[in-house]
Design a protein around this motif. Sequence first.
Motif: not given
Length: 329
Positions: A292-300
Amino acid sequence: MAIATFCIGLIPSYHTIRIIAPILLILFKILQGTSIGGEIPGAMTYISEFYPQNPARATSVIFCFLISGMSIAYLVQGSLMVIYSRQEIINWAWRLPFFLGGVFGIIAFYLRKKLTEIPQFTPYINPKQPFPMVEVLKKHWQSVILTTIITGFGAIIIVSLFTFLPAYLIKLLHYNPKNMIWISAFSVFSAGLSCLIFGWLSDKTQRLWLLVSLIIAIFIFAFPIFYIYSHEIILYPISLAVSALLVGLCWGNIPAILSNAFPSAIRYSGIGLSYNLGFGIIGGLSPLILLSSIKWSQSTMAPAYVLIIASLICLLILIILKRHLQAKN
């Protein structure tokens, strides 16, 4: 656990029994989780009771082999990818590791039955107190909160740095799984061995400060680890090596903290509650939190920030309950 693992390999395909297939898979996974949730705290209690003079060194052996078992899983996965085609694995070869795990489980059960009772535990077998969990919640609730947070922090570390890693590297960063899997197996095995080193160190120093050192190390190295994964692919073995040391620092020390947090009469119940709450809730939700954090921030790079936030929360809890922790350890 052995039966559930073996039965997963026997589940008919979705095309054969439709919705019953995933339902059976979930049921067998629940049985696996229930089993390991009882066995690991039991092993920690058993070993720490047998070697009270060096509890960290003793319990670190458990996590050395527990984590090293993950490296065997990597090796089995890599071997399947070498021997069978992708389609063969999808069709039927995926079942082989579950059969192998079931056989290992049966062997472990046989060895488990050969263990002797802990002599000094006999006085605590009290028929008048059939539910020691009541005493844990009434008299040791601070220890439960503290050890649950610490266990959850350790769970986030091992999930972020190892168990979540294959999906992260292969699905999100498009690493070649055939190249990654062998180095990952070696790094996980190294993490198991490092548990022994830090377990020895935990018995030689204050466990509180070793835990604080882990928090500081996570705060410092989380960003570089995931920066290398995201931007410097050729250097990713360095990230794996640092991750192995961090996991060793974590699980070479935390089991002894859990063991010392509760008196012998209720130790199994106390460790069992805090360990399963920490791993079941915080560890169980970690993959969802990371994705979810990757999807929300759009950052790997998001997993690094999750680890940093987790380390700050753990440090805050330690500051609040510092006196309580020092009294126990």
